[in-house]
Design an enzyme around this catalytic site. Structure first.
Site, PDB file in Angstrom:
ATOM      1  N   ARG A  62      -0.241  12.859  -0.727  1.00  0.00           N
ATOM      2  CA  ARG A  62      -0.790  11.496  -0.677  1.00  0.00           C
ATOM      3  C   ARG A  62      -2.326  11.522  -0.714  1.00  0.00           C
ATOM      4  O   ARG A  62      -2.954  10.658  -1.352  1.00  0.00           O
ATOM      5  CB  ARG A  62      -0.306  10.803   0.593  1.00  0.00           C
ATOM      6  N   HIS A  66      -4.628   9.435  -3.383  1.00  0.00           N
ATOM      7  CA  HIS A  66      -5.660   8.482  -2.974  1.00  0.00           C
ATOM      8  C   HIS A  66      -7.042   8.929  -3.428  1.00  0.00           C
ATOM      9  O   HIS A  66      -7.923   8.084  -3.644  1.00  0.00           O
ATOM     10  CB  HIS A  66      -5.625   8.286  -1.457  1.00  0.00           C
ATOM     11  N   ASP A  67      -7.246  10.222  -3.584  1.00  0.00           N
ATOM     12  CA  ASP A  67      -8.518  10.704  -4.110  1.00  0.00           C
ATOM     13  C   ASP A  67      -8.642  10.363  -5.590  1.00  0.00           C
ATOM     14  O   ASP A  67      -9.652   9.801  -6.029  1.00  0.00           O
ATOM     15  CB  ASP A  67      -8.641  12.222  -3.914  1.00  0.00           C
ATOM     16  N   VAL A  70      -9.561   6.750  -6.885  1.00  0.00           N
ATOM     17  CA  VAL A  70     -10.888   6.198  -6.582  1.00  0.00           C
ATOM     18  C   VAL A  70     -11.949   7.127  -7.172  1.00  0.00           C
ATOM     19  O   VAL A  70     -12.125   8.248  -6.708  1.00  0.00           O
ATOM     20  CB  VAL A  70     -11.102   6.057  -5.066  1.00  0.00           C
ATOM     21  N   ASP A  74     -12.178  13.749  -7.540  1.00  0.00           N
ATOM     22  CA  ASP A  74     -13.515  14.311  -7.323  1.00  0.00           C
ATOM     23  C   ASP A  74     -13.800  14.672  -5.871  1.00  0.00           C
ATOM     24  O   ASP A  74     -14.937  14.984  -5.523  1.00  0.00           O
ATOM     25  CB  ASP A  74     -14.586  13.323  -7.804  1.00  0.00           C
ATOM     26  N   SER A  76     -13.961  12.726  -3.390  1.00  0.00           N
ATOM     27  CA  SER A  76     -14.757  11.710  -2.689  1.00  0.00           C
ATOM     28  C   SER A  76     -14.086  11.246  -1.399  1.00  0.00           C
ATOM     29  O   SER A  76     -14.765  10.861  -0.446  1.00  0.00           O
ATOM     30  CB  SER A  76     -15.019  10.512  -3.606  1.00  0.00           C
ATOM     31  N   ASN A  94      -6.499   3.959   3.736  1.00  0.00           N
ATOM     32  CA  ASN A  94      -6.757   5.296   4.272  1.00  0.00           C
ATOM     33  C   ASN A  94      -6.913   5.342   5.788  1.00  0.00           C
ATOM     34  O   ASN A  94      -6.542   6.335   6.428  1.00  0.00           O
ATOM     35  CB  ASN A  94      -8.027   5.875   3.641  1.00  0.00           C
ATOM     36  N   PRO A 163      -2.738   1.161  -5.002  1.00  0.00           N
ATOM     37  CA  PRO A 163      -1.661   0.165  -4.904  1.00  0.00           C
ATOM     38  C   PRO A 163      -1.205  -0.041  -3.461  1.00  0.00           C
ATOM     39  O   PRO A 163      -1.076   0.912  -2.689  1.00  0.00           O
ATOM     40  CB  PRO A 163      -0.543   0.781  -5.747  1.00  0.00           C
ATOM     41  N   HIS A 193       7.726   9.813  -2.669  1.00  0.00           N
ATOM     42  CA  HIS A 193       8.227   9.194  -1.440  1.00  0.00           C
ATOM     43  C   HIS A 193       9.598   9.736  -1.029  1.00  0.00           C
ATOM     44  O   HIS A 193      10.215   9.211  -0.112  1.00  0.00           O
ATOM     45  CB  HIS A 193       8.271   7.676  -1.591  1.00  0.00           C
ATOM     46  N   THR A 194      10.025  10.785  -1.688  1.00  0.00           N
ATOM     47  CA  THR A 194      11.204  11.501  -1.205  1.00  0.00           C
ATOM     48  C   THR A 194      10.870  12.322   0.025  1.00  0.00           C
ATOM     49  O   THR A 194      11.754  12.827   0.708  1.00  0.00           O
ATOM     50  CB  THR A 194      11.790  12.413  -2.308  1.00  0.00           C
ATOM     51  N   THR A 243      16.672  12.993   3.776  1.00  0.00           N
ATOM     52  CA  THR A 243      15.992  14.297   3.745  1.00  0.00           C
ATOM     53  C   THR A 243      14.477  14.112   3.690  1.00  0.00           C
ATOM     54  O   THR A 243      13.842  14.404   2.674  1.00  0.00           O
ATOM     55  CB  THR A 243      16.465  15.120   2.527  1.00  0.00           C
ATOM     56  N   ASP A 248      13.324  16.281  -2.968  1.00  0.00           N
ATOM     57  CA  ASP A 248      14.496  16.234  -3.831  1.00  0.00           C
ATOM     58  C   ASP A 248      14.518  14.890  -4.561  1.00  0.00           C
ATOM     59  O   ASP A 248      13.530  14.159  -4.539  1.00  0.00           O
ATOM     60  CB  ASP A 248      15.788  16.467  -3.032  1.00  0.00           C
TER      61      ASP A 248
END
Length: 321
Positions: A62, A66-67, A70, A74, A76, A94, A163, A193-194, A243, A248
């Site tokens: 994640r 998120h890096d 934006v 890099d 940031s 964040n 998002p 998101h598994t 799980t 998976d």
């Protein structure tokens, strides 16, 4: 037959990307001479981190996402606020949510001990995201390298470009499209998101107000997420109830059963353009794995700093003096 052909096509494309410079800028062999033990150092440090906290694999995946969303990939997101500088850590997506900064610090320290001043923090984040995926059972890929670190950050972009968990399908497609990623790549990347967990405040509206959710699933999740805003906001629930620590394809059958934890998750299977792909991923794990790996490579090439741009930070949290 079409699915098999598509999977083969993706695997061949992935093999090609893994053996050549991606986009003519990044290449998996960038540190072959300057820091040949880099990937071993990252993998060893990640193994220790995940053995201590299995959530960390999802957290660093994640962090990379998120890096990259934006200013590009890099580093940031790693910059701390100072008296004269505001970074991205306090942005809505964040704050009190992104984890793993300390693991990146440890990897950086271990790398610096062997290859001082050579490897960027941005590349370390990319490698850590890949290794976290693999160590939890997911696919591997050759990470294109050669990114440099930003000397700036953008709190406003972090608040606007990442998002939200309340996004509808149209908004998700637009946000990913703005970064050069297709709707299908968005659906593959959402399969991250598994693994991992979400805060109550991010899924409260979905489990109490939405109709596109299995009632028994909603009731189960309400047990750890009070209806009142501000009550239990940071309570955690797994994104994949079955799980949560294994990478998976179970995220997708969850969507078919209307058991997506976030509103944005369930939007991928709600009578829209991504329904067919979700159905494919739910039954063909090899297709999901190959598409996910290819999409991660493409996401990792969002606006990298290369050549003489940016810098190689000595400390991932601050710009070099």
């Amino acid at each position: 037959m079409a699915s098999c052909f598509r999977a083969l096509h993706c695997l061949l494309a992935l093999s090609f990307l893994s053996s050549t410079a991606y986009g003519g800028q990044l290449t998996p062999t960038f540190y072959a001479l300057s820091c040949p033990t880099l990937e071993l150092i990252v993998r060893t440090t990640m193994m220790k981190a995940i053995n201590a906290d299995r959530r960390m694999g999802a957290s660093l995946l994640r962090l990379f996402f998120h890096d990259c969303f934006v200013q590009g990939c890099d580093g940031s997101i790693l910059l701390d606020d100072t008296g004269t500088f505001v970074g991205e850590k306090t942005a809505g997506p964040n704050a009190n949510s992104i984890r793993g900064y300390d693991v990146i610090d440890q990897i950086k320290a271990n790398v610096e001990a062997v290859c001082p001043g050579v490897v960027s923090c941005a590349d370390i984040v990319a490698l850590a995201a890949r290794d976290g995926t693999v160590l939890l059972g997911g696919p591997t890929w050759a990470v294109p390298l050669g990114r440099r670190d930003s000397t700036t950050a953008s709190l406003s972009q972090a608040n606007s470009d990442i998002p939200a968990p309340t996004s509808n399908l149209s908004s998700l497609i637009t946000k990913f499209g703005n970064k050069g990623l297709t709707a299908d790549e968005m659906t593959a990347l959402s399969g991250a998101h598994t693994i991992g967990f979400a805060h109550c405040e991010d899924f409260r509206g979905h489990i109490y107000n939405d109709t596109d959710i299995d009632p028994a699933f909603a009731t189960l999740r309400q047990g750890n997420c009070p209806a009142a805003s501000g009550s239990g906001d940071t309570n955690l629930e797994p994104l994949d109830l079955k799980t949560p620590y294994v990478f998976d394809k179970d995220y997708y059958p969850n969507l078919l059963g209307k058991r997506g934890l976030l509103h944005s998750d369930q939007e991928l299977f709600n009578g829209g353009s991504q329904d067919a792909l979700v159905q494919q991923y739910s039954t063909i794990p090899a297709l999901f794995f190959s598409d996910f790996a290819a999409a991660m490579i493409k996401m990792g090439n969002i606006s990298p700093l290369t050549g003489s741009a940016g810098q190689i930070r000595a400390n991932c949290r601050v710009v070099n003096k």
